[in-house]
Design a protein around this motif. Structure first.
Motif, short mmCIF file in Angstrom:
data_model
loop_
_atom_site.label_atom_id
_atom_site.label_comp_id
_atom_site.label_asym_id
_atom_site.label_seq_id
_atom_site.Cartn_x
_atom_site.Cartn_y
_atom_site.Cartn_z
N VAL A 1 0.84 -1.20 0.00
CA VAL A 1 0.00 0.00 0.00
C VAL A 1 0.87 1.25 0.00
O VAL A 1 0.64 2.20 -0.76
CB VAL A 1 -0.96 0.01 1.21
N VAL B 1 -7.51 -0.49 -3.32
CA VAL B 1 -7.19 -1.59 -2.42
C VAL B 1 -8.34 -2.60 -2.44
O VAL B 1 -9.51 -2.21 -2.53
CB VAL B 1 -6.91 -1.12 -0.98
N ALA C 1 -6.39 1.34 5.00
CA ALA C 1 -5.62 1.58 3.78
C ALA C 1 -6.06 2.87 3.10
O ALA C 1 -5.24 3.63 2.56
CB ALA C 1 -5.77 0.40 2.82
N ALA D 1 -4.94 5.51 -0.04
CA ALA D 1 -5.59 4.87 -1.18
C ALA D 1 -6.86 5.64 -1.55
O ALA D 1 -7.46 6.32 -0.71
CB ALA D 1 -5.92 3.42 -0.87
#
Length: 250
Positions: free
Chosen positions: A43, A60, A75, A80
């Protein structure tokens, strides 16, 4: 460039793992869960690619029960852009995970797929290789350094004899190793923003994937307790114990 990152929900590595009394697995109730550390590195690398202008969107994806959404939100808080949750109560084995990811790759058409080299619970180290095989995409595993130039990606990977440098054409599948980067901490503003970022929910049936199991867990048991050491007064006594008690030398 669109980057897809697969993450897995695992027991926090700093938590004590307890085996269930019936030996069917490990206890997960009331246990702190987190993103698999290698997935977190993946990530972080995707976010750095976006910050450098090489990637436009970071997606993600995770599969499992609704509790997986907690790690997907984490995440998103790291940077993200959006998340995909494939909801299933069935325990996904590596080949099933690879098939689900293949369906997502076909749906999203990312130029780069990043995964942790393995999860810290099952330690299979299989999903990235299986995904590359069934999608027909080039792959590099155990990446400790990544550079993208145009339609090519150069990956430095760790091997037994040292380091190996590979050049692949995009799109590609990359599994990342421990020394690729150091993941950041999510800031409070980003944690708040993550709550409003989009999260798509899908099922294996919607993706046309039938989950199957080829492995059965017979028993899970804790390791044997380590025995106390012994103090010897001479080399001769040490050799005697190794030969006659431990029977590790002849």
């Amino acid at each position: 460039m669109k980057v897809l990152v697969a993450i897995k929900r695992v027991i926090d590595p700093y938590s004590k793992v307890r085996v269930k009394t019936d030996g069917t697995g490990v206890e997960t109730a009331n246990v702190k869960m987190t993103i698999n550390p290698f997935c977190e590195i993946a990530v972080e690398e995707a976010i750095r690619l976006k910050e450098s202008g090489l990637a436009e969107e970071v997606i993600v994806v995770s599969m499992g029960e609704s509790s997986c959404q907690e790690q997907l939100r984490s995440a998103l808080a790291l940077g993200a852009d959006r998340a995909i949750h494939i909801e299933t109560d069935t325990e996904c084995q590596p080949l099933s995970v690879a098939k689900l990811l293949k369906a997502i790759v076909e749906k999203e058409q990312p130029r780069l797929v990043l995964l942790g080299k393995q999860s810290i619970d099952s330690d299979n180290n299989q999903v990235a290789q299986m995904l590359a095989a069934i999608t027909g995409l080039p792959q590099a595993t155990f990446a400790s350094e990544i550079h993208i130039e145009g339609n090519k990606i150069e990956v430095e990977r760790e091997i037994d004899g040292g380091l190996e440098r590979l050049r692949l054409s995009l799109p590609a599948v990359i599994s990342v190793d421990l020394r690729l980067n150091e993941p950041r901490y999510a800031s409070l503003p980003n944690i708040m923003k993550a709550k409003s970022k989009p999260m798509e929910q899908l099922t294996p049936e919607q993706l046309g994937v039938e989950l199957s199991s080829s492995q059965v867990t017979l028993e899970v048991m804790p390791p044997k307790a380590r025995q106390a050491g012994q103090i010897v007064t001479s080399v001769a006594e040490l050799v005697d114990k190794l030969r006659n008690e431990a029977k590790v030398i002849e």
